[in-house]
Design an enzyme around this catalytic site. Structure first.
Site, PDB file in Angstrom:
ATOM      1  N   ALA A  56      -3.149  10.036  -0.612  1.00 43.89           N
ATOM      2  CA  ALA A  56      -1.864  10.561  -0.400  1.00 43.89           C
ATOM      3  C   ALA A  56      -0.661   9.139  -0.885  1.00 43.89           C
ATOM      4  O   ALA A  56       1.180   9.161  -0.060  1.00 43.89           O
ATOM      5  CB  ALA A  56      -2.083  10.551   1.012  1.00 43.89           C
ATOM      6  N   LYS A  57      -1.288   8.456  -0.771  1.00 41.99           N
ATOM      7  CA  LYS A  57      -0.224   7.573  -0.980  1.00 41.99           C
ATOM      8  C   LYS A  57       1.043   7.825  -2.640  1.00 41.99           C
ATOM      9  O   LYS A  57       0.249   8.492  -3.131  1.00 41.99           O
ATOM     10  CB  LYS A  57      -0.631   5.952  -1.715  1.00 41.99           C
ATOM     11  CG  LYS A  57      -1.834   5.015  -0.663  1.00 41.99           C
ATOM     12  CD  LYS A  57      -0.335   4.741   0.473  1.00 41.99           C
ATOM     13  CE  LYS A  57      -1.668   4.081   1.538  1.00 41.99           C
ATOM     14  NZ  LYS A  57      -2.331   4.494   2.361  1.00 41.99           N
ATOM     15  N   PRO A  58       1.962   7.260  -2.683  1.00 41.43           N
ATOM     16  CA  PRO A  58       3.228   7.252  -3.626  1.00 41.43           C
ATOM     17  C   PRO A  58       2.202   7.827  -5.139  1.00 41.43           C
ATOM     18  O   PRO A  58       2.680   7.389  -5.943  1.00 41.43           O
ATOM     19  CB  PRO A  58       3.736   6.092  -4.147  1.00 41.43           C
ATOM     20  CG  PRO A  58       3.924   6.066  -2.813  1.00 41.43           C
ATOM     21  CD  PRO A  58       2.161   5.527  -1.908  1.00 41.43           C
ATOM     22  N   PHE A  63      -5.107   5.277  -2.282  1.00 35.49           N
ATOM     23  CA  PHE A  63      -5.578   6.249  -1.302  1.00 35.49           C
ATOM     24  C   PHE A  63      -4.739   7.397  -1.984  1.00 35.49           C
ATOM     25  O   PHE A  63      -3.649   7.640  -2.317  1.00 35.49           O
ATOM     26  CB  PHE A  63      -5.991   5.678  -0.346  1.00 35.49           C
ATOM     27  CG  PHE A  63      -5.835   6.916   0.982  1.00 35.49           C
ATOM     28  CD1 PHE A  63      -7.261   7.353   1.132  1.00 35.49           C
ATOM     29  CD2 PHE A  63      -5.317   8.157   1.671  1.00 35.49           C
ATOM     30  CE1 PHE A  63      -7.939   8.125   2.117  1.00 35.49           C
ATOM     31  CE2 PHE A  63      -5.446   9.186   2.295  1.00 35.49           C
ATOM     32  CZ  PHE A  63      -6.839   9.240   2.998  1.00 35.49           C
ATOM     33  N   ALA A  99       0.888  -1.078  -0.081  1.00 32.54           N
ATOM     34  CA  ALA A  99      -0.002   0.104  -0.034  1.00 32.54           C
ATOM     35  C   ALA A  99       0.975   0.572  -0.525  1.00 32.54           C
ATOM     36  O   ALA A  99       0.434   2.117  -0.348  1.00 32.54           O
ATOM     37  CB  ALA A  99      -1.540  -0.234   1.058  1.00 32.54           C
TER      38      ALA A  99
END
Length: 377
Positions: A190-192, A188, A164
């Site tokens: 804010a993920k990479p 999501f 994740a």
């Protein structure tokens, strides 16, 4: 200053993103279709596996794999203690029992020595059957899969990589989400690699598992969605999110992973010797979902966070509570002495602003404020 600046990313790719969204609206195919299948193909090719199955979010990606493997009551699933709740939650969700394992202080990832000890202890106790290891690629750094896969083979366990936070990382050129028997990631925001809502994906080379997952994620469908051959769930990636991800994935490949590593190097240059900075082992490459410092004490950590806030600099604590201390798991038999490192990390970690669009003067400001506080305490 933003902790992870999604606004500046949108401004840079506004025309492409707006056009992608508008095309979906104009074509009125909001679920599935070519855009989703094209994205799955691109993601699978990037990671280097045969199959990518998109779904509603990263948590359900984990749940779906466990469902596909038939994991349930009486089964033990080994999970790092220092991570987000969902990694352990999905184990209980399918009826199995999470067995928490302490982590390495340097990398934040599951400690392979303690992992094997936990497996042996579970076998000796005889109450649960060891079935799965779920390593987490915490803060963007892949876990030690070279050793984890050896342990899994020794004890005949499955490995489910929780990527994740790790999408874009690698070990000796082998990309995150290609390790183990299956892997998952989260989109999501804010993920990479993030979309503009929830989204997730599963990666595997297992043809049979891939076919089963494509059924499970759509109400256990057979030949079509009205032919239901098993109990499944409703877990699909919306076409609008897939369209957004296709635009952002291009940027991710072209420069974002490289840019975030440049930010990491600049932070390290300025903060090395001042505080404990992230450790990236030889041959490993991180996608830096977070840039996380270790301070000397909780008091110093909390003081630094307050000082940064006073100066307009956001920061975050990942994670304030160990997995084994969560109320949801209070019925488990926990030996507190097994989690010395995790307990310490929850007291001393602090994550600084980190994203590909962080400017040099912002890095200078954050670093100077960290140094100013540390030198004064």
């Amino acid at each position: 200053m933003e902790f992870r600046d999604l606004k500046i990313q949108y401004e840079k790719y506004k025309d492409e993103i707006d056009s992608a969204i508008q095309n979906v609206i104009s074509e009125t195919q909001f679920i599935g279709g070519k855009i989703v299948s094209d994205l799955e193909r691109q993601l699978a090719e990037y990671v280097g596996v045969k199959h990518c199955i998109t779904c509603a979010n990263g948590t359900e990606a984990l749940s779906l794999v466990l469902m596909g493997w038939g994991i349930g009551k009486g089964d033990a699933v080994f999970v790092p203690d220092f991570t987000f709740f969902s990694t352990g939650e999905v184990v209980s969700f399918v009826g199995a029992t999470p067995v928490f394992v302490d982590v390495e202080r340097d990398t934040f990832n599951i400690d392979v020595v303690k992992l094997e000890s936990a497996i042996q202890a579970t076998i000796e106790e005889g109450k649960l059957t060891p079935k799965v290891i779920i390593p987490v690629d915490l803060f963007g750094l892949p876990a030690n899969y070279l050793e984890i896969e050896k342990i899994a083979k020794k004890y005949n366990l499955l490995v489910l990589e929780d990527g994740a936070q790790g999408f874009g990382g690698s070990i000796n050129g082998k990309r995150a989400c290609s390790f183990g028997d299956a892997a998952t990631t989260s989109f999501f925001p804010a993920k990479p690699l993030g979309c503009y809502g929830d989204g997730g994906a599963i990666f595997t080379n297992d043809d049979i598992l891939a076919k089963l997952l494509n059924s499970l994620k759509v109400h256990g469908k057979g030949e079509n969605k009205y032919d239901n051959i098993r109990i499944g769930v409703n877990s699909r990636l919306d076409t609008i999110q897939a369209a957004i991800l296709k635009v952002k994935f291009k940027a991710f490949i072209e420069h974002e992973v490289e840019d975030v590593n440049r930010v990491y190097r600049l932070y390290n240059e300025k903060l090395s010797g001042i505080v404990e900075t992230p450790v990236i082992p030889h041959g490993y490459y991180s996608s830096f979902a977070q840039y996380t410092l270790k301070l000397k004490s909780r008091e110093q950590r909390d003081g630094l966070q307050s000082f940064l806030k006073e100066n307009g600099i956001p920061s975050m604590i990942y994670y304030v509570k160990p997995m084994h201390s969560q109320k949801a798991f209070e019925d488990l038999n926990i030996d507190e002495s097994n989690f010395e490192v995790t307990n310490e990390l929850c007291e001393i970690v602090l994550s600084l602003p980190m994203h590909p669009y962080l400017k040099d003067h912002e890095i200078d400001l954050v670093s100077s404020m960290v140094k100013k506080y540390i030198m004064a305490t």
